[in-house]
Scaffold this motif. Structure first.
Motif, mmCIF file in Angstrom:
data_model
loop_
_atom_site.group_PDB
_atom_site.id
_atom_site.type_symbol
_atom_site.label_atom_id
_atom_site.label_comp_id
_atom_site.label_asym_id
_atom_site.label_seq_id
_atom_site.Cartn_x
_atom_site.Cartn_y
_atom_site.Cartn_z
ATOM 1 N N VAL A 2 10.837 -12.140 -40.518
ATOM 2 C CA VAL A 2 10.715 -10.900 -41.302
ATOM 3 C C VAL A 2 11.683 -9.848 -40.768
ATOM 4 O O VAL A 2 12.340 -9.149 -41.542
ATOM 5 C CB VAL A 2 9.256 -10.376 -41.273
ATOM 6 C CG1 VAL A 2 9.166 -9.035 -41.967
ATOM 7 C CG2 VAL A 2 8.325 -11.369 -41.918
ATOM 8 N N PHE A 92 7.459 -1.803 -47.725
ATOM 9 C CA PHE A 92 7.428 -2.596 -46.488
ATOM 10 C C PHE A 92 6.055 -2.446 -45.822
ATOM 11 O O PHE A 92 5.523 -3.380 -45.243
ATOM 12 C CB PHE A 92 8.506 -2.132 -45.499
ATOM 13 C CG PHE A 92 9.896 -2.040 -46.078
ATOM 14 C CD1 PHE A 92 10.257 -2.785 -47.194
ATOM 15 C CD2 PHE A 92 10.846 -1.211 -45.510
ATOM 16 C CE1 PHE A 92 11.535 -2.703 -47.734
ATOM 17 C CE2 PHE A 92 12.123 -1.117 -46.038
ATOM 18 C CZ PHE A 92 12.462 -1.864 -47.158
ATOM 19 N N LEU A 93 5.511 -1.228 -45.924
ATOM 20 C CA LEU A 93 4.247 -0.953 -45.228
ATOM 21 C C LEU A 93 3.052 -1.663 -45.858
ATOM 22 O O LEU A 93 2.048 -1.900 -45.189
ATOM 23 C CB LEU A 93 3.989 0.563 -45.184
ATOM 24 C CG LEU A 93 4.979 1.377 -44.350
ATOM 25 C CD1 LEU A 93 4.774 2.869 -44.567
ATOM 26 C CD2 LEU A 93 4.847 1.062 -42.871
ATOM 27 N N ALA A 95 3.290 -4.650 -47.063
ATOM 28 C CA ALA A 95 3.483 -6.081 -46.811
ATOM 29 C C ALA A 95 2.959 -6.406 -45.402
ATOM 30 O O ALA A 95 2.872 -5.506 -44.557
ATOM 31 C CB ALA A 95 4.961 -6.424 -46.927
ATOM 32 N N PRO A 96 2.625 -7.667 -45.173
ATOM 33 C CA PRO A 96 2.085 -8.007 -43.839
ATOM 34 C C PRO A 96 3.177 -8.035 -42.764
ATOM 35 O O PRO A 96 3.540 -9.097 -42.254
ATOM 36 C CB PRO A 96 1.456 -9.388 -44.059
ATOM 37 C CG PRO A 96 2.141 -9.953 -45.242
ATOM 38 C CD PRO A 96 2.605 -8.821 -46.074
ATOM 39 N N ILE A 97 3.723 -6.870 -42.473
ATOM 40 C CA ILE A 97 4.786 -6.739 -41.465
ATOM 41 C C ILE A 97 4.311 -5.734 -40.421
ATOM 42 O O ILE A 97 3.731 -4.704 -40.782
ATOM 43 C CB ILE A 97 6.086 -6.181 -42.087
ATOM 44 C CG1 ILE A 97 6.471 -6.960 -43.346
ATOM 45 C CG2 ILE A 97 7.223 -6.207 -41.087
ATOM 46 C CD1 ILE A 97 7.635 -6.324 -44.098
ATOM 47 N N ARG A 99 4.364 -2.660 -38.106
ATOM 48 C CA ARG A 99 5.035 -1.359 -38.202
ATOM 49 C C ARG A 99 6.225 -1.308 -37.251
ATOM 50 O O ARG A 99 7.304 -0.828 -37.586
ATOM 51 C CB ARG A 99 4.074 -0.248 -37.809
ATOM 52 C CG ARG A 99 3.311 0.492 -38.891
ATOM 53 C CD ARG A 99 2.760 -0.311 -39.979
ATOM 54 N NE ARG A 99 1.948 0.519 -40.880
ATOM 55 C CZ ARG A 99 1.381 0.088 -41.967
ATOM 56 N NH1 ARG A 99 1.539 -1.179 -42.343
ATOM 57 N NH2 ARG A 99 0.659 0.876 -42.729
ATOM 58 N N LEU B 52 -1.738 2.145 -46.443
ATOM 59 C CA LEU B 52 -0.627 3.091 -46.269
ATOM 60 C C LEU B 52 -1.059 4.348 -45.522
ATOM 61 O O LEU B 52 -0.256 4.984 -44.860
ATOM 62 C CB LEU B 52 -0.072 3.511 -47.634
ATOM 63 C CG LEU B 52 0.925 2.562 -48.276
ATOM 64 C CD1 LEU B 52 1.241 3.022 -49.682
ATOM 65 C CD2 LEU B 52 2.193 2.470 -47.464
ATOM 66 N N ASP B 72 -3.509 -6.850 -41.919
ATOM 67 C CA ASP B 72 -2.543 -7.831 -42.445
ATOM 68 C C ASP B 72 -3.185 -8.720 -43.508
ATOM 69 O O ASP B 72 -2.539 -9.077 -44.496
ATOM 70 C CB ASP B 72 -1.966 -8.688 -41.314
ATOM 71 C CG ASP B 72 -0.665 -8.091 -40.787
ATOM 72 O OD1 ASP B 72 -0.260 -7.020 -41.304
ATOM 73 O OD2 ASP B 72 -0.061 -8.691 -39.873
ATOM 74 N N ARG B 75 -3.245 -6.765 -46.617
ATOM 75 C CA ARG B 75 -1.899 -6.675 -47.215
ATOM 76 C C ARG B 75 -1.529 -7.956 -47.956
ATOM 77 O O ARG B 75 -0.827 -7.904 -48.967
ATOM 78 C CB ARG B 75 -0.866 -6.365 -46.130
ATOM 79 C CG ARG B 75 -1.004 -4.962 -45.601
ATOM 80 C CD ARG B 75 -0.068 -4.696 -44.448
ATOM 81 N NE ARG B 75 -0.443 -3.445 -43.795
ATOM 82 C CZ ARG B 75 -0.513 -3.270 -42.489
ATOM 83 N NH1 ARG B 75 -0.224 -4.251 -41.663
ATOM 84 N NH2 ARG B 75 -0.868 -2.107 -41.997
ATOM 85 N N LYS B 76 -1.965 -9.104 -47.430
ATOM 86 C CA LYS B 76 -1.662 -10.374 -48.115
ATOM 87 C C LYS B 76 -2.437 -10.482 -49.426
ATOM 88 O O LYS B 76 -2.007 -11.149 -50.361
ATOM 89 C CB LYS B 76 -2.024 -11.556 -47.199
ATOM 90 C CG LYS B 76 -0.991 -11.796 -46.115
ATOM 91 C CD LYS B 76 -1.442 -12.904 -45.175
ATOM 92 C CE LYS B 76 -0.586 -12.897 -43.918
ATOM 93 N NZ LYS B 76 -1.203 -13.635 -42.819
ATOM 94 N N GLY B 102 10.915 -12.814 -48.286
ATOM 95 C CA GLY B 102 11.007 -12.949 -46.830
ATOM 96 C C GLY B 102 9.843 -12.282 -46.109
ATOM 97 O O GLY B 102 9.403 -12.746 -45.058
ATOM 98 N N PHE B 103 9.309 -11.219 -46.690
ATOM 99 C CA PHE B 103 8.172 -10.523 -46.063
ATOM 100 C C PHE B 103 6.932 -11.422 -46.004
ATOM 101 O O PHE B 103 6.049 -11.231 -45.189
ATOM 102 C CB PHE B 103 7.791 -9.261 -46.847
ATOM 103 C CG PHE B 103 8.848 -8.198 -46.891
ATOM 104 C CD1 PHE B 103 9.989 -8.283 -46.105
ATOM 105 C CD2 PHE B 103 8.713 -7.096 -47.721
ATOM 106 C CE1 PHE B 103 10.963 -7.300 -46.149
ATOM 107 C CE2 PHE B 103 9.676 -6.099 -47.770
ATOM 108 C CZ PHE B 103 10.800 -6.214 -46.986
ATOM 109 N N TYR B 104 6.853 -12.338 -46.972
ATOM 110 C CA TYR B 104 5.661 -13.196 -47.067
ATOM 111 C C TYR B 104 5.971 -14.634 -46.640
ATOM 112 O O TYR B 104 5.225 -15.551 -46.963
ATOM 113 C CB TYR B 104 5.116 -13.165 -48.497
ATOM 114 C CG TYR B 104 4.674 -11.776 -48.909
ATOM 115 C CD1 TYR B 104 3.381 -11.337 -48.629
ATOM 116 C CD2 TYR B 104 5.554 -10.891 -49.516
ATOM 117 C CE1 TYR B 104 2.977 -10.050 -48.967
ATOM 118 C CE2 TYR B 104 5.166 -9.606 -49.859
ATOM 119 C CZ TYR B 104 3.879 -9.192 -49.588
ATOM 120 O OH TYR B 104 3.485 -7.917 -49.913
#
Lengths: 295, 309
Positions: A2, A92-93, A95-97, A99, B52, B72, B75-76, B102-104
């Motif tokens: 990621v 981005f926030l 998404a499962p990323i 911080r 958020l 997380d 978020r998924k 790519g994020f997932y």
């Protein structure tokens, strides 16, 4: 994975934005123009001295290399500001990323893009020097210069990252970019050679990382051209300005060698000092990353 | 089975409490709508659910994952369409989708399959290789929707998705959302200030000044909180006197007599009895605007601002 995706995205966006690239390199163009119009005249002598023109060109190119390690990361970090300002960062926030990975991606991309642009400038500078003077840096000097590029970009990427985390709008970032772009030539003794400044100003500038990094670039990039100047001959020519009579005088006047509180900063000391700056601003940036939370 | 549970949610910004103890449940696979004007607390509520923003108090559980403990996982589960486009304008739609994939951790094959799905669902192949900055507002929204749906979320959050769109793009997008609703078992969570957008919702929560003021299906809310209205343009003052004589309650609005009705037949009966005293009449079905007005005492304007009664 990621983190890599994010870094690639930032780099792609920066390269596609022609104006961002142009403004990042604006101060370099200004320096080159000033050099062609005014600075070069100061070093024209009646006598034909081997290697002098090459030395002066090396001084300018080392300055240009230094400038790109400053202005390119700063220009690039505008992407982070725009992402926050436009709300793209929210994508981005959600998404499962982590911080920290989001924030780190901007820092890494700034480092990469700064290094890439400065290395590109190094290659272009070398091509120019080869075509004009048939001169190429020795392999060891190449390595040294690349090392200094990485060190300098790390410093300015972390320094500006830290500052930019407090900047809220693209306008504020634009103003900051203009200020830095205008001032940097003075801060590193490019618009006005250091020897023309008073002691107090010189001491203040020598304490700043900008001039220290510029000195590092000059030491490694100008090592060979400095060696090839017939200093003994120069001493004997009437009308040669004082700063061109001896090597120490030239190095002192042109900001190759720095003095801080009466002590000369050698290459080794400078590397340690600049590395300490990198550690300081990386630590401060890490603190900012750790505090990076939402509402 | 509830996929989202919100209990006593509170959020304060310095001295302003935007959300004041909001509670509601969203059933799995349903169309849920959060209705309210700007500043009612809709966006704050949704931003907290989408991780958020942090909450001050309360509990949020999304598909079994507790907010603040397993963000997380939340978020998924969610796909979010924001009020504004979050795509990179300098990149093509395909590049944008590839970055989001790519994020997932989606591989190229999965991305290709998803793009094929979107092509048949919303014709994104017509503009997938164009830079986002060259797209129309409607195309951009479709691309944003594709981005939110990319990882096949269980819940699709739509935060005022039609704001700023022209009527045709709004209609197109709305039809697309309806298609997604009928063709998938995805839960749709909508925030809006457009009354007509909540008509098909299985459950509507009306939020006002950070509080839940009412909740039910759109139809039940209409039945409970609004009535059909007989609107009469009178010839003279004798109409109002006649209505008073019969004990029929009414109000005036811009020289028009408004009579609340139990049903349309009652309106027809009144109109027939008093046809000598008016120029024209119409029976207006109760709508969600009336519901909102009756519950909050405020009219909801087109731009989401309020117009206190």
């Amino acid at each position: 994975m990621v983190l890599r995706t994010l870094v690639e995205r930032h780099l792609k966006l920066f390269v596609r934005d022609r104006w961002a690239v142009f403004f990042s390199l604006l101060s370099i163009l200004i320096v080159l123009m000033l050099f062609m119009l005014f600075l070069r005249e100061a070093f024209v002598l009646d006598a034909d001295i081997d290697g002098l023109d090459r030395l002066v060109h090396s001084w300018i190119i080392s300055g240009v290399l230094m400038l790109s390690t400053v202005t390119v990361p700063l220009g690039f970090l505008g992407i982070m500001i725009r992402d926050i300002d436009s709300g793209t960062i929210n994508d981005f926030l959600v998404a499962p990323i982590k911080r920290s990975h989001i924030v780190l991606s901007y820092l890494l991309a700034a480092l990469l893009i700064g290094t890439a642009f400065s290395t590109f400038n190094l290659v272009i500078g070398q091509l120019y020097m080869f075509i004009r003077f048939g001169f190429l840096l020795a392999p060891l000097s190449w390595l040294w210069t690349l090392l200094v590029i990485v060190l300098a970009t790390s410093l300015f990427a972390s320094l500006f990252f830290f500052i930019v985390t407090y900047v809220k709008t693209p306008n504020a970032h634009g103003t900051m970019q203009t200020l830095v772009g205008t001032l940097i030539g003075f801060l590193v003794g490019l618009y006005v050679p250091l020897g023309n400044l008073g002691n107090v100003i010189r001491n203040i500038l020598s304490a700043l990382p900008t001039l220290q990094v510029a000195s590092l670039f000059r030491i490694v990039y100008m090592a060979d051209p400095l060696k090839d100047i017939p200093w003994k001959t120069l001493e004997t020519i009437p009308g040669v300005p004082y700063f061109m009579r001896t090597r120490p005088a030239f190095e002192h006047f042109m900001g190759v060698e720095l003095e801080l509180f009466g002590q000369t900063l050698s290459l080794g000391v400078l590397i340690v000092v600049v590395f300490a700056w990198v550690c300081l601003f990386t630590a401060l940036s890490t603190l900012r990353i750790a505090r990076f939370k939402t509402g | 089975m509830h996929i989202i549970r919100v209990k006593d949610l509170r959020k304060k910004y310095e001295n302003v409490e935007a959300v004041k103890g909001v509670s509601f449940d969203v059933r799995n696979g349903t169309f849920f709508a959060l209705l309210g004007q700007n500043g009612a607390g809709k966006s704050t509520t949704i931003e907290i659910i989408a991780t958020l923003k942090s909450k001050n108090e309360g509990e949020v559980i999304v598909d079994g994952a507790v907010l603040g403990k397993d963000d997380d996982a939340i978020r998924k589960t969610l796909g979010v369409v924001f009020q504004y486009s979050v795509l990179d304008k300098e990149l093509t739609v395909r590049e944008n989708l590839a970055i989001r994939a790519g994020f997932y951790n989606m591989d190229k094959e999965r991305l290709r399959t998803r793009i094929e799905t979107f092509s048949s669902l919303m014709d994104i192949d017509a503009f997938i290789d164009r830079r986002v900055k060259t797209l129309s507002g409607g195309e951009r929204r479709k691309a944003d929707l594709a981005r939110a749906l990319l990882h096949s979320p269980k819940v699709l959050i739509l935060d005022e998705p039609t704001t700023g769109l022209d009527p045709k793009s709004r209609k197109d997008l709305w039809e697309l959302i309806q298609t997604i609703k009928t063709e998938t078992d995805m839960t749709i969570f909508l925030t809006t200030h457009y009354m007509e957008e909540v008509l098909d919702a299985d459950h509507v929560v009306i939020l006002d000044e950070g509080l839940v003021k009412a909740e039910d299906s759109a139809e039940n809310l209409r039945l409970k909180h609004a009535s059909d209205t007989l609107r009469i343009v009178p010839k003279d003052a004798r109409l109002s006197q006649a209505l008073k004589d019969e004990g029929i309650p009414f109000t005036w609005k811009n020289s028009i007599v408004m009579v609340p009705l139990k049903d349309a037949f009652e309106g027809l009966s009144i109109a027939t009895r008093h046809k000598a005293h008016f120029e024209s009449f119409e029976i207006v079905k109760a709508n969600m605007d009336d519901v909102f007005l009756n519950i909050t005492g405020k009219e909801l304007l087109e731009n989401g601002t309020e117009n206190p009664r």
